[in-house]
Design a protein around this motif. Sequence first.
Motif: not given
Length: 468
Positions: A302-313, A315-325
Amino acid sequence: MNDIDQAAPQGENAMPAGRRISFERLRERTDELELLISGLLAFALLTLPTHLFQAWVGSELHADGATWYVLQFAFNIGVGLSYALGSAFVVHLAIRGYWVGLVGLKSHFPSGIRWERLSSMGAGSQRFYRSMIGELGETIDRVDRTASVLFAMTILLALTLTWIGVIGLSLLIPASLIGLLFEDSERATFIAFAVPYVAFLVGGMAIFALDKLMMRRARRRQPAQGLELAMNRLLRVFSAVTLQRLGGPVQFTLQSNMGSVGFNTVYLLVIFLAMTIGGLQIVSSTSFSLLSRYRVVTSEAVDHGMLSAHYESMRTPDDAMLRYPLIPSDRIEQARLRLFIPHRPRLDNALAQTVCVDHGDNIATDRAAADAAVACMASIWTVTLDGQPVALSDFVPMERRDLGMRGLVGYLDLQGKVPGRHDLHLRWNSEGSERGVLRRRDYAIPFWYDPDVGASAQSPPAPAVADA
């Protein structure tokens, strides 16, 4: 003799002179008071960690060094206290509810268990259960005693954890302020915190040693007035620091009746678990699942695929700790792609001290401050689009109140790119090692460029052609 004295109870139920409370009368309502207090606190405490976590997430990103440790310590104490006490009060309510049911049965069936009517149970089974359960009245007393001990233990743990938090913060906050006076603030903060902490531990060991030495001298019938005087002075200080006048009656009563080994084991184990619950909540918030059994679509995949934390559309509250580009979405229709690179003080500040001018401190003003921020962040991050380097010189500093973050933002030119998949890759600290806090970190952000969708949405519909 006045009327009050004449009305005072006589005999063996009379209150001793000078006592304001009749324990016999108060004991009749202890169960009601326990139920009331447990009911009010149990569910309130179990809902508090969610609010504490939200407050911590919104503040810890902006902290660095000793300030971050203060926030982390306060969060761990608050969450541990809430979960430990809330769970204990829920268990206490369950035990008290069981006790109420037993009392109700005793009131309706005064004779309790009528073993002679259990015809399906053999004599051997009856002897076993009689010895294990006993009479109904004995069971009621045992359950009542268990509930009272648990309630008192919970109150003692509440006092202990609260006071640990107060003492810890009273050491950390002044140590943090002292650390600000030195260039190596983290080391100065650590020393300022460690000195009184070590002195406290040494004082505790000194009390233990003096007590044992006095016992040895007493067996030898040797004088120990000087040792006792020194120990009493230390005990006065420690009693005031640890609030023994408040917690001592509960602690020593439980310790003397439950046994020192059993009491200390439970007491220290619960405190240890309470202090680690906050850390477990942080780990769980950054992990997809603590019960992960994914053997094919693994975390590495998944790290070399897609993570929801990278896409503003996405992101959910569960991604709050993931400060990614971040980019706006996985599907890009415009010819410019917005890329936001977050500034994470706890990571970036430590690295900027070695790779940026002025030891990472941006002391410039006006436009020069923005240029210095971009230059420093550009030395920390490496960006490529489809394998081609992306210059960060055109990026500008940005404050995102919607995300609670600051960083750099830039718009990548997609004109001339073919529709379909494109890969954006970012690397933090490209010269870093593979382990440690300052290790090299890679972020892969695939997206799909679909300019035809945007063009068709903006162009007017073609006019209808009349039939010849």
